[in-house]
Design a protein around this motif. Sequence first.
Motif, short mmCIF file in Angstrom:
data_model
loop_
_atom_site.label_atom_id
_atom_site.label_comp_id
_atom_site.label_asym_id
_atom_site.label_seq_id
_atom_site.Cartn_x
_atom_site.Cartn_y
_atom_site.Cartn_z
N VAL A 174 0.42 35.11 17.32
CA VAL A 174 -0.62 35.89 18.00
C VAL A 174 -0.19 36.00 19.46
O VAL A 174 0.05 34.99 20.13
N THR A 175 -0.09 37.24 19.95
CA THR A 175 0.33 37.50 21.32
C THR A 175 -0.73 38.36 22.01
O THR A 175 -1.08 39.42 21.51
N LEU A 176 -1.23 37.88 23.14
CA LEU A 176 -2.16 38.64 23.98
C LEU A 176 -1.46 38.93 25.30
O LEU A 176 -0.86 38.04 25.89
N GLY A 177 -1.58 40.18 25.76
CA GLY A 177 -1.00 40.55 27.04
C GLY A 177 -1.86 40.06 28.20
O GLY A 177 -2.72 39.20 28.05
N ASP A 178 -1.66 40.63 29.37
CA ASP A 178 -2.41 40.27 30.56
C ASP A 178 -3.78 40.97 30.56
O ASP A 178 -3.93 42.07 30.03
N CYS A 237 -14.83 27.61 22.59
CA CYS A 237 -13.55 28.26 22.29
C CYS A 237 -12.73 27.31 21.40
O CYS A 237 -12.69 26.10 21.65
N ILE A 238 -12.10 27.87 20.38
CA ILE A 238 -11.27 27.08 19.47
C ILE A 238 -9.93 27.79 19.32
O ILE A 238 -9.88 28.92 18.85
N PHE A 239 -8.85 27.12 19.75
CA PHE A 239 -7.51 27.67 19.64
C PHE A 239 -6.69 26.71 18.80
O PHE A 239 -6.61 25.52 19.12
N SER A 240 -6.06 27.22 17.73
CA SER A 240 -5.33 26.33 16.83
C SER A 240 -4.09 27.02 16.26
O SER A 240 -4.07 28.23 16.08
N THR A 241 -3.07 26.21 16.00
CA THR A 241 -1.89 26.66 15.27
C THR A 241 -1.77 25.80 14.02
O THR A 241 -2.17 24.64 14.01
N PHE A 242 -1.17 26.38 12.95
CA PHE A 242 -1.18 25.70 11.67
C PHE A 242 0.19 25.49 11.05
O PHE A 242 0.28 25.03 9.93
N ALA A 278 2.41 20.27 15.34
CA ALA A 278 3.66 19.79 15.96
C ALA A 278 4.74 20.83 15.81
O ALA A 278 4.92 21.42 14.75
N GLY A 279 5.45 21.11 16.91
CA GLY A 279 6.54 22.07 16.88
C GLY A 279 6.14 23.50 17.14
O GLY A 279 6.99 24.36 17.35
N SER A 280 4.85 23.80 17.12
CA SER A 280 4.42 25.17 17.39
C SER A 280 4.57 25.46 18.89
O SER A 280 4.62 24.55 19.71
N SER A 281 4.65 26.74 19.23
CA SER A 281 4.84 27.15 20.62
C SER A 281 3.53 27.72 21.16
O SER A 281 2.99 28.67 20.59
N VAL A 282 3.03 27.15 22.24
CA VAL A 282 1.76 27.59 22.83
C VAL A 282 1.98 27.83 24.32
O VAL A 282 2.50 26.97 25.02
N GLN A 283 1.56 29.01 24.78
CA GLN A 283 1.76 29.37 26.18
C GLN A 283 0.53 30.10 26.70
O GLN A 283 0.06 31.07 26.09
N PHE A 284 -0.02 29.62 27.82
CA PHE A 284 -1.15 30.26 28.49
C PHE A 284 -0.69 30.76 29.85
O PHE A 284 -0.06 30.03 30.60
N GLY A 285 -1.05 32.02 30.18
CA GLY A 285 -0.75 32.55 31.49
C GLY A 285 -1.70 32.00 32.55
O GLY A 285 -2.72 31.39 32.23
N MET A 286 -1.39 32.26 33.81
CA MET A 286 -2.22 31.78 34.91
C MET A 286 -3.54 32.54 34.97
O MET A 286 -3.64 33.69 34.58
N GLY A 287 -4.57 31.85 35.46
CA GLY A 287 -5.83 32.50 35.78
C GLY A 287 -6.72 32.85 34.62
O GLY A 287 -7.61 33.69 34.76
N ALA A 304 4.61 28.39 14.34
CA ALA A 304 3.57 29.29 14.85
C ALA A 304 3.74 29.49 16.35
O ALA A 304 4.13 28.57 17.07
N ILE A 305 3.42 30.71 16.82
CA ILE A 305 3.55 31.05 18.24
C ILE A 305 2.24 31.64 18.73
O ILE A 305 1.75 32.63 18.18
#
Length: 194
Positions: free
Chosen positions: A108-112, A78-83, A51-60, A87-88
Amino acid sequence: MINRLSTIHQQLRLYFQRLLSNAYMFGYSYLIGLRITKCNFYGLPCFRFAAGSSVQFGMGCTFRSSHLSNMIGINHQCIFSTFSNNAILSIGKNCGFSGTVIGVFSRVTLGDNVRCGANTVITDGDWHSKDSRVGNPLPIYIEDNVWIGLNVLVMKGVTIGQNSIIGAGSVVTKDIPANVIAAGNPCKVIKEIK
């Protein structure tokens, strides 16, 4: 004839798997307030966000969680988690994941156009926060057009520069510059990409 029928069977199976998975994930993401636009799912990933973590997925983006959706073999979904509530997790456009695990304690930040090969793990923490021997989480930055090979482990505090390739089975513990091929345990630069 057998090869052609096998290929047709595989294509039909993946097509229907994608349709069903996309429908489910569209509804699920809507219910949890996650915006996923024009992404494709093969099998169902596991999303667990604090709760309160920031999660953002780009298109495609493409998520391959079914063990036969990538013929090299996927060991798990695939397992994606914030703790933590601060967390961002930020993922750019057109990224690909095959049985990838991303665990976020800090950032954790991934580019395009980042490609994560089968069974890759990306984690910015040590997973045992109550143990006094464990250090603090450190952010991970993976820049545009990075290709992370099969069974790679990316550890906390690492930046991987744009256009770089990380060889299969590598353990990335230190920064990797842009435009290189790097591999090994620990991962080291092998050559530059010109």
